[in-house]
Scaffold this motif. Structure first.
Motif, PDB file in Angstrom:
ATOM      1  N   THR A 168     -16.076   3.026 -12.465  1.00  0.00           N
ATOM      2  CA  THR A 168     -15.806   1.717 -13.051  1.00  0.00           C
ATOM      3  C   THR A 168     -16.692   1.516 -14.272  1.00  0.00           C
ATOM      4  N   SER A 169     -16.149   0.831 -15.273  1.00  0.00           N
ATOM      5  CA  SER A 169     -16.922   0.474 -16.467  1.00  0.00           C
ATOM      6  C   SER A 169     -16.850  -1.036 -16.654  1.00  0.00           C
ATOM      7  N   LEU A 170     -17.988  -1.639 -16.962  1.00  0.00           N
ATOM      8  CA  LEU A 170     -18.053  -3.060 -17.290  1.00  0.00           C
ATOM      9  C   LEU A 170     -18.464  -3.212 -18.748  1.00  0.00           C
ATOM     10  N   TYR A 171     -17.707  -4.001 -19.489  1.00  0.00           N
ATOM     11  CA  TYR A 171     -17.991  -4.233 -20.899  1.00  0.00           C
ATOM     12  C   TYR A 171     -18.173  -5.737 -21.124  1.00  0.00           C
ATOM     13  N   VAL A 172     -19.146  -6.086 -21.954  1.00  0.00           N
ATOM     14  CA  VAL A 172     -19.307  -7.458 -22.424  1.00  0.00           C
ATOM     15  C   VAL A 172     -18.966  -7.438 -23.907  1.00  0.00           C
ATOM     16  N   LEU A 173     -17.806  -8.013 -24.260  1.00  0.00           N
ATOM     17  CA  LEU A 173     -17.243  -7.834 -25.598  1.00  0.00           C
ATOM     18  C   LEU A 173     -17.126  -9.157 -26.346  1.00  0.00           C
ATOM     19  N   ASP A 174     -17.183  -9.049 -27.677  1.00  0.00           N
ATOM     20  CA  ASP A 174     -16.938 -10.221 -28.517  1.00  0.00           C
ATOM     21  C   ASP A 174     -15.433 -10.355 -28.753  1.00  0.00           C
ATOM     22  N   PRO A 175     -14.969 -11.371 -29.502  1.00  0.00           N
ATOM     23  CA  PRO A 175     -13.521 -11.549 -29.700  1.00  0.00           C
ATOM     24  C   PRO A 175     -12.834 -10.385 -30.404  1.00  0.00           C
ATOM     25  N   TYR A 176     -13.612  -9.468 -31.024  1.00  0.00           N
ATOM     26  CA  TYR A 176     -13.035  -8.320 -31.734  1.00  0.00           C
ATOM     27  C   TYR A 176     -13.222  -7.022 -30.945  1.00  0.00           C
ATOM     28  N   ASP A 177     -13.472  -7.138 -29.657  1.00  0.00           N
ATOM     29  CA  ASP A 177     -13.633  -5.995 -28.757  1.00  0.00           C
ATOM     30  C   ASP A 177     -14.832  -5.131 -29.120  1.00  0.00           C
ATOM     31  N   PRO A 219     -23.828 -13.762 -24.818  1.00  0.00           N
ATOM     32  CA  PRO A 219     -22.641 -13.901 -23.970  1.00  0.00           C
ATOM     33  C   PRO A 219     -21.381 -13.345 -24.633  1.00  0.00           C
ATOM     34  N   GLY A 220     -20.480 -12.865 -23.797  1.00  0.00           N
ATOM     35  CA  GLY A 220     -19.190 -12.363 -24.254  1.00  0.00           C
ATOM     36  C   GLY A 220     -18.233 -12.288 -23.073  1.00  0.00           C
ATOM     37  N   GLU A 221     -17.003 -11.833 -23.347  1.00  0.00           N
ATOM     38  CA  GLU A 221     -16.029 -11.719 -22.262  1.00  0.00           C
ATOM     39  C   GLU A 221     -16.283 -10.460 -21.454  1.00  0.00           C
ATOM     40  N   LEU A 222     -16.283 -10.609 -20.145  1.00  0.00           N
ATOM     41  CA  LEU A 222     -16.462  -9.467 -19.264  1.00  0.00           C
ATOM     42  C   LEU A 222     -15.119  -8.756 -19.085  1.00  0.00           C
ATOM     43  N   CYS A 223     -15.079  -7.476 -19.427  1.00  0.00           N
ATOM     44  CA  CYS A 223     -13.868  -6.669 -19.289  1.00  0.00           C
ATOM     45  C   CYS A 223     -14.161  -5.490 -18.376  1.00  0.00           C
ATOM     46  N   ILE A 224     -13.120  -5.042 -17.655  1.00  0.00           N
ATOM     47  CA  ILE A 224     -13.282  -4.007 -16.633  1.00  0.00           C
ATOM     48  C   ILE A 224     -12.382  -2.818 -16.952  1.00  0.00           C
ATOM     49  N   GLY A 225     -12.951  -1.645 -16.921  1.00  0.00           N
ATOM     50  CA  GLY A 225     -12.187  -0.419 -17.076  1.00  0.00           C
ATOM     51  C   GLY A 225     -12.418   0.493 -15.886  1.00  0.00           C
ATOM     52  N   GLY A 226     -11.465   1.393 -15.652  1.00  0.00           N
ATOM     53  CA  GLY A 226     -11.642   2.328 -14.545  1.00  0.00           C
ATOM     54  C   GLY A 226     -10.362   2.560 -13.772  1.00  0.00           C
ATOM     55  N   VAL A 227     -10.449   3.417 -12.784  1.00  0.00           N
ATOM     56  CA  VAL A 227      -9.256   3.836 -12.044  1.00  0.00           C
ATOM     57  C   VAL A 227      -8.667   2.729 -11.192  1.00  0.00           C
ATOM     58  N   THR A 239      -4.925  -4.263 -21.204  1.00  0.00           N
ATOM     59  CA  THR A 239      -4.803  -3.561 -22.483  1.00  0.00           C
ATOM     60  C   THR A 239      -5.357  -2.158 -22.340  1.00  0.00           C
ATOM     61  N   GLY A 240      -5.240  -1.389 -23.406  1.00  0.00           N
ATOM     62  CA  GLY A 240      -5.862  -0.076 -23.415  1.00  0.00           C
ATOM     63  C   GLY A 240      -7.379  -0.194 -23.504  1.00  0.00           C
ATOM     64  N   ASP A 241      -8.072   0.740 -22.906  1.00  0.00           N
ATOM     65  CA  ASP A 241      -9.536   0.758 -22.941  1.00  0.00           C
ATOM     66  C   ASP A 241      -9.981   1.305 -24.299  1.00  0.00           C
ATOM     67  N   PRO A 242     -10.618   0.479 -25.154  1.00  0.00           N
ATOM     68  CA  PRO A 242     -11.001   0.957 -26.491  1.00  0.00           C
ATOM     69  C   PRO A 242     -12.102   2.006 -26.475  1.00  0.00           C
ATOM     70  N   ARG A 293      -7.239   2.172 -19.095  1.00  0.00           N
ATOM     71  CA  ARG A 293      -6.764   0.797 -19.081  1.00  0.00           C
ATOM     72  C   ARG A 293      -7.944  -0.145 -18.878  1.00  0.00           C
ATOM     73  N   MET A 294      -7.799  -1.362 -19.411  1.00  0.00           N
ATOM     74  CA  MET A 294      -8.881  -2.346 -19.318  1.00  0.00           C
ATOM     75  C   MET A 294      -8.290  -3.706 -18.953  1.00  0.00           C
ATOM     76  N   TYR A 295      -8.986  -4.426 -18.097  1.00  0.00           N
ATOM     77  CA  TYR A 295      -8.566  -5.777 -17.714  1.00  0.00           C
ATOM     78  C   TYR A 295      -9.538  -6.800 -18.300  1.00  0.00           C
ATOM     79  N   ARG A 296      -8.979  -7.813 -18.979  1.00  0.00           N
ATOM     80  CA  ARG A 296      -9.782  -8.898 -19.552  1.00  0.00           C
ATOM     81  C   ARG A 296      -9.898 -10.009 -18.506  1.00  0.00           C
ATOM     82  N   THR A 297     -11.091 -10.218 -17.985  1.00  0.00           N
ATOM     83  CA  THR A 297     -11.254 -11.136 -16.865  1.00  0.00           C
ATOM     84  C   THR A 297     -11.195 -12.609 -17.266  1.00  0.00           C
TER      85      THR A 297
END
Length: 276
Positions: free
Chosen positions: A38-47, A55-63, A81-84, A90-94
């Motif tokens: 699993t991958s956890l990303y904290v991203l700004d509005p431009y990924d 602070p940023g949006e928590l996004c999740i990648g992984g199987v 969306t696709g995992d950048p 694949r990535m889920y925007r929480t």
């Protein structure tokens, strides 16, 4: 152990061990680190990844990321969306707000749709709520925004505690952790945070802010006590001289000090200009 995860990513995607610390208050309980695969990303509005502490949006990648919502293609395209950072992944925007801590763990702050603007500054309600809940004597808290024509947008805080706490003390304690514009205007004690059937705070069930719990409530009108106070809002003078003559020397006028005002006795513009 504290576990975090949405249904869209097979529930648990992170963990944090909470070791007991006898005699020490728990100041922060993050959602921790990602589980295996699993991958956890904290991203700004431009990924783009956010720096530590921002602070940023928590996004999740992984199987374990789901394929999407059944028969809801528009919402699926928005949230999945696709995992950048992993080609073909694949990535889920929480929609959750989080920040990366210095030790590499992730702290949950609330929902992104909980952002409001106070006097032009963007405020994360979850961040204010977490700060209030961490104060001594506070068991739980929720912070919401209110709006009226006189004050504009302001924050109202509700806290769960055994007894009512001094709003001045709460405001002082929060002022050591948050900027001034993030300090709630009102503090109201409640027995428990009301919840919706989904287990989230029910804003509509919260009572109106308690009168006297903040500095912004209506205040009775007090008439000016001296001629100086009656004149000041109109004149704006800081220079006074006995006998009513213009001067650059600032003194404290008394009720017996003779003076002139423009309009009905106000300082003439030429005299005011010449004295500055």
């Amino acid at each position: 152990m504290n576990l975090y995860g949405p249904t869209e990513a097979t529930v648990d995607v992170s963990y944090h061990d909470c070791p007991p610390a006898p005699g020490e208050a728990v100041r922060r309980v993050p959602i921790g680190r990602p589980v295996a695969n699993t991958s956890l990303y904290v991203l700004d509005p431009y990924d783009r990844p956010q720096p530590v502490g921002i602070p940023g949006e928590l996004c999740i990648g992984g199987v374990q990321v789901a394929r999407g919502y059944l028969e809801r293609p528009e919402l699926t395209a928005e949230r999945f969306t696709g995992d950048p950072f992993r080609p073909g992944g694949r990535m889920y925007r929480t929609g959750d707000l989080a920040r990366l801590l210095a030790d590499g763990s992730v702290e949950y702050l609330g929902r992104i749709d909980g952002q409001v603007k106070i006097r032009g500054n963007r405020v994360e309600l979850g961040e204010v709520q977490n700060a209030l809940a961490s104060l001594p004597g506070v068991r739980d808290a929720v912070v919401v925004d209110h709006h009226d024509d006189e004050r504009g947008t302001f924050l109202a805080a509700y806290y769960v505690a055994d007894d009512a706490l001094d709003p001045v003390r709460l405001r002082t304690e929060l002022g050591r952790r948050l900027p001034e514009f993030m300090i709630p205007a009102y503090f109201t004690r409640i027995d428990a945070v009301p919840l919706t059937p989904n287990g989230k705070a029910d804003r509509r069930a919260l009572p109106a802010p308690a009168s006297g719990s903040g500095p912004l409530g209506p205040r009775p009108y007090a008439a000016p006590a001296t001629r100086w106070r009656r004149c000041w809002p109109v004149c704006g003078r800081t220079s006074w001289a006995p006998g009513g003559s213009a001067s650059t020397t600032t003194t404290s006028p008394s009720a017996a000090t003779p003076f002139r005002c423009c309009g009905s006795g106000r300082w003439p513009r030429s005299a005011a200009t010449a004295s500055t």
